[in-house]
Design a protein around this motif. Structure first.
Motif, PDB file in Angstrom:
ATOM      1  N   LEU A 195       0.962  -1.295   0.051  1.00  0.00           N
ATOM      2  CA  LEU A 195      -0.016   0.119  -0.010  1.00  0.00           C
ATOM      3  C   LEU A 195       1.054   1.305   0.064  1.00  0.00           C
ATOM      4  CD1 LEU A 195      -2.934   1.102   0.390  1.00  0.00           C
ATOM      5  CD2 LEU A 195      -2.461   1.107   2.733  1.00  0.00           C
ATOM      6  N   LEU A 196       2.067   1.244   0.870  1.00  0.00           N
ATOM      7  CA  LEU A 196       2.834   2.306   0.741  1.00  0.00           C
ATOM      8  C   LEU A 196       3.523   2.665  -0.422  1.00  0.00           C
ATOM      9  CD1 LEU A 196       4.487   1.727   4.610  1.00  0.00           C
ATOM     10  CD2 LEU A 196       2.760   3.515   3.952  1.00  0.00           C
ATOM     11  N   ASP A 197       3.583   1.691  -1.168  1.00  0.00           N
ATOM     12  CA  ASP A 197       4.219   1.895  -2.738  1.00  0.00           C
ATOM     13  C   ASP A 197       3.348   2.829  -3.717  1.00  0.00           C
ATOM     14  OD1 ASP A 197       6.474   0.248  -2.276  1.00  0.00           O
ATOM     15  OD2 ASP A 197       5.660  -1.456  -3.015  1.00  0.00           O
ATOM     16  N   GLU A 198       1.995   2.967  -3.178  1.00  0.00           N
ATOM     17  CA  GLU A 198       1.458   3.827  -4.029  1.00  0.00           C
ATOM     18  C   GLU A 198       1.729   5.206  -3.891  1.00  0.00           C
ATOM     19  OE1 GLU A 198      -2.848   3.541  -4.125  1.00  0.00           O
ATOM     20  OE2 GLU A 198      -2.855   1.299  -3.662  1.00  0.00           O
ATOM     21  N   TRP A 199       2.335   5.561  -2.769  1.00  0.00           N
ATOM     22  CA  TRP A 199       2.821   7.070  -2.440  1.00  0.00           C
ATOM     23  C   TRP A 199       4.195   7.290  -3.212  1.00  0.00           C
ATOM     24  CZ3 TRP A 199       4.540   9.436   2.697  1.00  0.00           C
ATOM     25  CH2 TRP A 199       4.632  10.895   2.625  1.00  0.00           C
ATOM     26  N   ARG A 200       3.767   7.874  -4.337  1.00  0.00           N
ATOM     27  CA  ARG A 200       4.905   8.172  -5.581  1.00  0.00           C
ATOM     28  C   ARG A 200       5.364   9.748  -5.326  1.00  0.00           C
ATOM     29  NH1 ARG A 200       2.144   5.165 -10.297  1.00  0.00           N
ATOM     30  NH2 ARG A 200       0.470   5.654  -8.888  1.00  0.00           N
ATOM     31  N   ALA A 201       6.779   9.812  -5.514  1.00  0.00           N
ATOM     32  CA  ALA A 201       7.308  11.110  -5.567  1.00  0.00           C
ATOM     33  C   ALA A 201       6.993  11.954  -6.786  1.00  0.00           C
ATOM     34  CB  ALA A 201       8.564  11.141  -4.950  1.00  0.00           C
ATOM     35  N   PRO A 202       6.855  13.238  -7.027  1.00  0.00           N
ATOM     36  CA  PRO A 202       6.779  13.869  -8.312  1.00  0.00           C
ATOM     37  C   PRO A 202       8.186  13.990  -8.895  1.00  0.00           C
ATOM     38  CG  PRO A 202       6.532  15.317  -6.575  1.00  0.00           C
ATOM     39  CD  PRO A 202       6.759  14.142  -5.870  1.00  0.00           C
ATOM     40  N   VAL A 203       8.389  14.180  -9.986  1.00  0.00           N
ATOM     41  CA  VAL A 203       9.452  14.280 -10.681  1.00  0.00           C
ATOM     42  C   VAL A 203      10.094  15.492 -10.545  1.00  0.00           C
ATOM     43  CG1 VAL A 203       9.121  12.687 -12.710  1.00  0.00           C
ATOM     44  CG2 VAL A 203       8.392  14.950 -13.027  1.00  0.00           C
TER      45      VAL A 203
END
Lengths: 208, 158
Positions: B47-55
Motif C-alpha cells: 500500500l505504501l508503494d502507491e505514494w509516489r514522489a513527483p519528478v
C-alpha cells in the motif's frame, strides 16, 4: 555549472573517472575546488533528495527548496568536510535536520489533507479526470483517498519513526545507515521501525 | 527464535530487502501469529508503494547552480558576516558605545586628578599649556603672587 539540460547528456569529467571513487573521495575533490565533482554529486543524489524531502515536507515546491538547501549546505561545508563518515550518512543528516526544522517551523501552517476532484494531483500535477485513464473516475477518487490516508498516517507518526520509515521504505536504506543518520543503535532502529510499521499496519488496515 | 526477534527483522522481510534465514523460516512455519503479522506487513508495504514522489522540475539544476554561483561570489570570512544587517547594526552600536564609554571614562579620570595633576609633563610646552588652560582662574588672580616670598638666591644672582 549552470548547464541543467546538458548535464544529463554530458556527464561531468569527474563522473567518467569516478567509477572507482567513493562519494567521500568525490567530496574531497569538491573540497579541493573541483566544481565538476560537486555537479556529479548533485546529479547522483538530486532525485533521492527530492523524494526524501517530498515525503518529509508533503509539498513538491517546498521539497525542491529544501533539496536545494541541502546541496547548498554541502557546498558551503566543502572546506570543512572530513571523510570520517559515509557521504550518504552526512548528506541525510543534513537533509533530516532541515526537514525536521521545517516541520517544526511550519507546524501551525500546514493545512489538513483533503481530497478534491477539482484540484490537480499534488504528485502528478494532473487532475483526477486524466490522472489515470485506465481507472474509472470512482477508482481514481478511491486511489486519491488511499494516497491521502497514507500521507496523513505517515505524517502523524512521531518524527523519528516517520523519518526512519521514509528512509527504509522509500530510500531503501538499511538498518545500519538509518541508525547512523539518526544516531541510534542498530537494535534501537529495528525496534523503532517495527513500532512505526505496526502503527501503519493498524491504521491503514481499511485500505489494504 | 523468539517472536520478538522476528519482529525486529519484519520490516526488512516485508520489504523484501532481506532473505529470510532458515531459522526465521522455521519460526514462521511454526508460529501462525508471526506469519500472519508478516503477511499484513507485506500488504501495508504494498500500500505504501502507491505514494509516489513527483519528478524534479526542469529548472531544479538551473536554480541550484545559480544559487551556487551566488554562494561563490559572496565575500569570504568575516566580511560575509558584515553583510548581515542585524549583525552589522549590532556591531556599529557596540563600537559607538565602546567609544562613548572610553571617552567618558578618560574625561572622568582627568577631572579626578585635580587642576595641577592635569599637567602631563611639567616644563614641556604641552604641559604648560594644559596647566594654563586648566588653571586660568588661578593665574588670572595675580594677587595670589603677592603672598609669595621672593627667594634670596634669585635676587642675589640675577
Amino acid at each position: 555549472m549552470g548547464r541543467a539540460s546538458a548535464d544529463a547528456e554530458t556527464p561531468p569529467a569527474v563522473a567518467r573517472s569516478s567509477t572507482a571513487l567513493s562519494d567521500a573521495e568525490v567530496m574531497l575533490r569538491v573540497k579541493a575546488g573541483d566544481d565538476s565533482a560537486f555537479e556529479y554529486l548533485v546529479q547522483k543524489y538530486r532525485r533521492p533528495m527530492l523524494n526524501f524531502m517530498y515525503r518529509m515536507a508533503h509539498n513538491a515546491a517546498v521539497a525542491e527548496d529544501l533539496a536545494q538547501e541541502v546541496f547548498l549546505r554541502v557546498y558551503r561545508s566543502r572546506e570543512n568536510y572530513e571523510a570520517s563518515a559515509k557521504f550518504t550518512t552526512w548528506l541525510y543528516r543534513i537533509a533530516t535536520n532541515l526537514a525536521v526544522n521545517h516541520a517544526r517551523d511550519t507546524r501551525h501552517e500546514r493545512p489538513e489533507a483533503v481530497v478534491s476532484i477539482d484540484e490537480p494531483d499534488e504528485d502528478t500535477g494532473l487532475t483526477v479526470d486524466v490522472a489515470d485513464t485506465s481507472l474509472s473516475a470512482e477508482e481514481n477518487i478511491l486511489r486519491r483517498e488511499r494516497m491521502a490516508a497514507i500521507r496523513e498516517r505517515v505524517q502523524a507518526l512521531p518524527e523519528r519513526q516517520k523519518t526512519a520509515v521514509i528512509m527504509h521504505k522509500y530510500q531503501q536504506m538499511d538498518y545500519r545507515q538509518i541508525a547512523d543518520v539518526l544516531k541510534l543503535s542498530e537494535s534501537a532502529t529495528k525496534s523503532l521501525l517495527f513500532r512505526a510499521y505496526e502503527t501503519l499496519r493498524v491504521q491503514l488496515k481499511e485500505f489494504v | 527464535m523468539k517472536c520478538t526477534e522476528i519482529y525486529e527483522l519484519m520490516p526488512d522481510l516485508a520489504a523484501g530487502m532481506d532473505a529470510a534465514m532458515p531459522a526465521v523460516n522455521d519460526h514462521l512455519k511454526s508460529c501462525a501469529a508471526c506469519a500472519g503479522k508478516l503477511e499484513e506487513f507485506r500488504q501495508t508495504m504494498a500500500l505504501l508503494d502507491e505514494w509516489r514522489a513527483p519528478v524534479p522540475s526542469a529548472y531544479f539544476d538551473t536554480r541550484l547552480m545559480a544559487r551556487v554561483r551566488e554562494e561563490k561570489a559572496k565575500p569570504s570570512g568575516w566580511l560575509q558576516w558584515m553583510r548581515k544587517p542585524a549583525l552589522a547594526v549590532s556591531l556599529a552600536v557596540l563600537m559607538v558605545m565602546s567609544i562613548t564609554l572610553f571617552r567618558t571614562d578618560a574625561g572622568k579620570n582627568v577631572s579626578d586628578r585635580g587642576p595641577i595633576a592635569a599637567v602631563v609633563e611639567p616644563g614641556t610646552a604641552v604641559g604648560d599649556l594644559q596647566a594654563l588652560d586648566k588653571n586660568g582662574e588661578l593665574y588670572s588672580d595675580f594677587d595670589v603672587l603677592d603672598d609669595l616670598q621672593v627667594q634670596q638666591d634669585v635676587t642675589a644672582n640675577p
